[in-house]
Write a protein that holds these residues in place. Structure first.
Motif, PDB file in Angstrom:
ATOM      1  N   TYR A  59       0.827  -1.192   0.000  1.00  0.00           N
ATOM      2  CA  TYR A  59       0.000   0.000   0.000  1.00  0.00           C
ATOM      3  C   TYR A  59       0.866   1.248   0.000  1.00  0.00           C
ATOM      4  N   MET A  60       0.474   2.208  -0.803  1.00  0.00           N
ATOM      5  CA  MET A  60       1.075   3.545  -0.786  1.00  0.00           C
ATOM      6  C   MET A  60       0.009   4.474  -0.235  1.00  0.00           C
ATOM      7  N   GLY A  61       0.430   5.410   0.623  1.00  0.00           N
ATOM      8  CA  GLY A  61      -0.572   6.291   1.177  1.00  0.00           C
ATOM      9  C   GLY A  61      -0.014   7.586   1.715  1.00  0.00           C
ATOM     10  N   LYS A  62      -0.934   8.357   2.256  1.00  0.00           N
ATOM     11  CA  LYS A  62      -0.602   9.643   2.858  1.00  0.00           C
ATOM     12  C   LYS A  62      -1.259   9.709   4.225  1.00  0.00           C
ATOM     13  N   VAL A  63      -0.560  10.341   5.150  1.00  0.00           N
ATOM     14  CA  VAL A  63      -1.070  10.567   6.500  1.00  0.00           C
ATOM     15  C   VAL A  63      -0.895  12.044   6.805  1.00  0.00           C
ATOM     16  N   LYS A  64      -1.924  12.622   7.386  1.00  0.00           N
ATOM     17  CA  LYS A  64      -1.867  14.033   7.739  1.00  0.00           C
ATOM     18  C   LYS A  64      -2.420  14.202   9.148  1.00  0.00           C
ATOM     19  N   LEU A  76      -5.796  12.234  13.042  1.00  0.00           N
ATOM     20  CA  LEU A  76      -4.974  11.631  12.007  1.00  0.00           C
ATOM     21  C   LEU A  76      -5.891  11.270  10.838  1.00  0.00           C
ATOM     22  N   GLU A  77      -5.590  11.831   9.689  1.00  0.00           N
ATOM     23  CA  GLU A  77      -6.304  11.504   8.449  1.00  0.00           C
ATOM     24  C   GLU A  77      -5.358  10.646   7.616  1.00  0.00           C
ATOM     25  N   ALA A  78      -5.833   9.468   7.193  1.00  0.00           N
ATOM     26  CA  ALA A  78      -4.978   8.573   6.416  1.00  0.00           C
ATOM     27  C   ALA A  78      -5.754   8.003   5.243  1.00  0.00           C
ATOM     28  N   GLU A  79      -5.048   7.839   4.140  1.00  0.00           N
ATOM     29  CA  GLU A  79      -5.630   7.130   3.015  1.00  0.00           C
ATOM     30  C   GLU A  79      -4.518   6.439   2.255  1.00  0.00           C
ATOM     31  N   GLY A  80      -4.847   5.255   1.782  1.00  0.00           N
ATOM     32  CA  GLY A  80      -3.867   4.488   1.050  1.00  0.00           C
ATOM     33  C   GLY A  80      -4.551   3.491   0.144  1.00  0.00           C
ATOM     34  N   SER A  81      -3.806   3.046  -0.862  1.00  0.00           N
ATOM     35  CA  SER A  81      -4.357   2.054  -1.774  1.00  0.00           C
ATOM     36  C   SER A  81      -3.243   1.147  -2.271  1.00  0.00           C
ATOM     37  N   GLY A  82      -3.667  -0.004  -2.724  1.00  0.00           N
ATOM     38  CA  GLY A  82      -2.759  -0.990  -3.277  1.00  0.00           C
ATOM     39  C   GLY A  82      -3.572  -2.034  -4.010  1.00  0.00           C
ATOM     40  N   SER A  83      -2.913  -3.077  -4.470  1.00  0.00           N
ATOM     41  CA  SER A  83      -3.618  -4.099  -5.249  1.00  0.00           C
ATOM     42  C   SER A  83      -4.783  -4.744  -4.484  1.00  0.00           C
ATOM     43  N   PRO A  84      -4.692  -4.901  -3.136  1.00  0.00           N
ATOM     44  CA  PRO A  84      -5.820  -5.519  -2.432  1.00  0.00           C
ATOM     45  C   PRO A  84      -6.993  -4.574  -2.164  1.00  0.00           C
ATOM     46  N   GLY A  85      -6.840  -3.279  -2.417  1.00  0.00           N
ATOM     47  CA  GLY A  85      -7.947  -2.365  -2.172  1.00  0.00           C
ATOM     48  C   GLY A  85      -7.476  -1.043  -1.613  1.00  0.00           C
ATOM     49  N   PHE A  86      -8.390  -0.378  -0.900  1.00  0.00           N
ATOM     50  CA  PHE A  86      -8.056   0.934  -0.358  1.00  0.00           C
ATOM     51  C   PHE A  86      -8.568   1.068   1.070  1.00  0.00           C
TER      52      PHE A  86
END
Length: 149
Positions: A59-64, A76-86
């Motif tokens: 997963y690649m993502g961002k945290v703020k 904490l706001e986080a979002e990420g995605s990868g081959s298995p989903g988001f």
């Protein structure tokens, strides 16, 4: 999916707050974290390799971090995605001094999609709480390692 929990620490609030905002400590404490880069104050890029039940992936993502009240509260706001989903999550964290050190209470609202969502919210909720417990124990371990260094 809504989750909440509490972690109790034997350390003072200031020390736990500092650890929760130290990229070096966080990289070592976050389960599956392979890279954590501070982009600017309170904003990170993150790369994770995680397995949830039979679903494994990267997963690649961002945290703020937002609404920061030093040593007391942050969101904490986080979002990420990868081959298995988001995953998209918003977690509110509150630190409170106690006689033995401090406690951190957290409430999280998460949205999960893709293959990873097929695991089911009951299983994901249990796994998320397990990973949160592992994270907080790893924070304490990192502080002890720092004490002996």
């Amino acid at each position: 999916m809504k989750l909440s929990g509490e972690a109790k620490f034997k350390e003072e609030v200031v020390r736990i707050w500092s650890a929760l905002h130290d990229p070096v400590i966080l990289k070592e404490a976050i389960p599956g974290c392979h890279d954590l880069v501070l982009i600017e104050n309170g904003e990170y890029d993150v790369f994770l390799k995680l397995g949830v039940a039979a679903v494994k992936g990267e997963y690649m993502g961002k945290v703020k971090l937002e609404d920061i009240e030093v040593s007391n509260h942050y969101i904490l706001e986080a979002e990420g995605s990868g081959s298995p989903g988001f995953v998209k999550a918003r977690m509110e964290c509150k630190l409170v001094p106690t006689e033995q050190g401090c406690s951190l209470t957290w409430e999280c609202d998460a949205e999960i999609g893709g293959t990873i969502a097929s695991v089911g919210s009951r299983v994901l909720g249990g796994i998320a709480k397990f990973m949160a417990g592992h994270f907080f124990k790893a924070i304490e371990k990192q502080l002890k390692i720092g004490d002996t260094a």
